[in-house]
Design an enzyme around this catalytic site. Sequence first.
Site: not given
Ligand code: GLV
Length: 309
Positions: A221, A250, A268
Amino acid sequence: MAQHFEVSSNQGDEAWTPLQLIQKLQGTQGVFTTGGERIDAALLAACPDLKICANMAVGYNNFDLEAMTCAGVLATNAPEVLTETTADFGFALMMATARRLMEAEHFLRAGLWTRWRYDLFAGADIHGSTLGILGMGRIGQGIAKRGALGFGMKVIYHNRSRLDVATEIDCRASYVSKQELLKTADHLVLVLPYSPESHHAIGAPELAQMKPTATLVNIARGGIVDDCALALALRNKTIAAAGLDVFEGEPAVHPDLLRLPNVVLTPHIASATLPTRLAMANLAADNLIGFLKQGKALTPLNPEVLLKR
Ligand code: GLV
């Protein structure tokens, strides 16, 4: 979901603002969130009909779980279905970072390749090197196995709690202190959940402890890494390179990171294969349908809400 409910959705390219989200959720009983939408006490107070928030993500730092439990709102996430896909990507990003894949590709596309040189984009080896993993949940364990079994890496990890011996043996991973991890890893991969405790777990003091030849990969994250400190460390060659799939704030990306050659940046996408994204979406939808139709959920985060019904 349209077979079961009256559905309104945001199919646009712009995410709803917090105020728009509140307005859209007033009068609704359930919401399918993709992981970026903040569900907190203020939203819950303004949306008293809400009964369930189903995240299409394994991480759920967008949920104030305590406030949701207090308000009797069920929270669900999407674990398991993305583990191997995300571990694949963590490995891919580590390899791209260590072997300078994007720098080399941009160089070639820019027409700058006029002559082969022995040290052209010479990077760091993966095989036989030391893989450090911070956060040893399911995804961390998947990365450890890939490293140890596929690439002969020595695997070390640090986690809030140490794994049981059988799992350590299965992953060929040794537990070390965070300091030892930072000092020893050739390639450090972050896979820990975001929380106030993990905020800036990697900042200037931690980067200073890493090897100047080391790489850092964040598929966890934004906010776990202090992006400003990382940009400085990459510019000063405190560490060799970084691979980032997640960012503080982000989709905005720290402008200094955008200008640096020794960082691989992706939007991401660690769980982004079509079968996995469909499995995540179906799991979130099944949680919504199961709960609102039958009072059951597959992956509840606050199951006490189920018991109270
Ligand atoms: C993506 O970042 C998730 O947490 O699934």
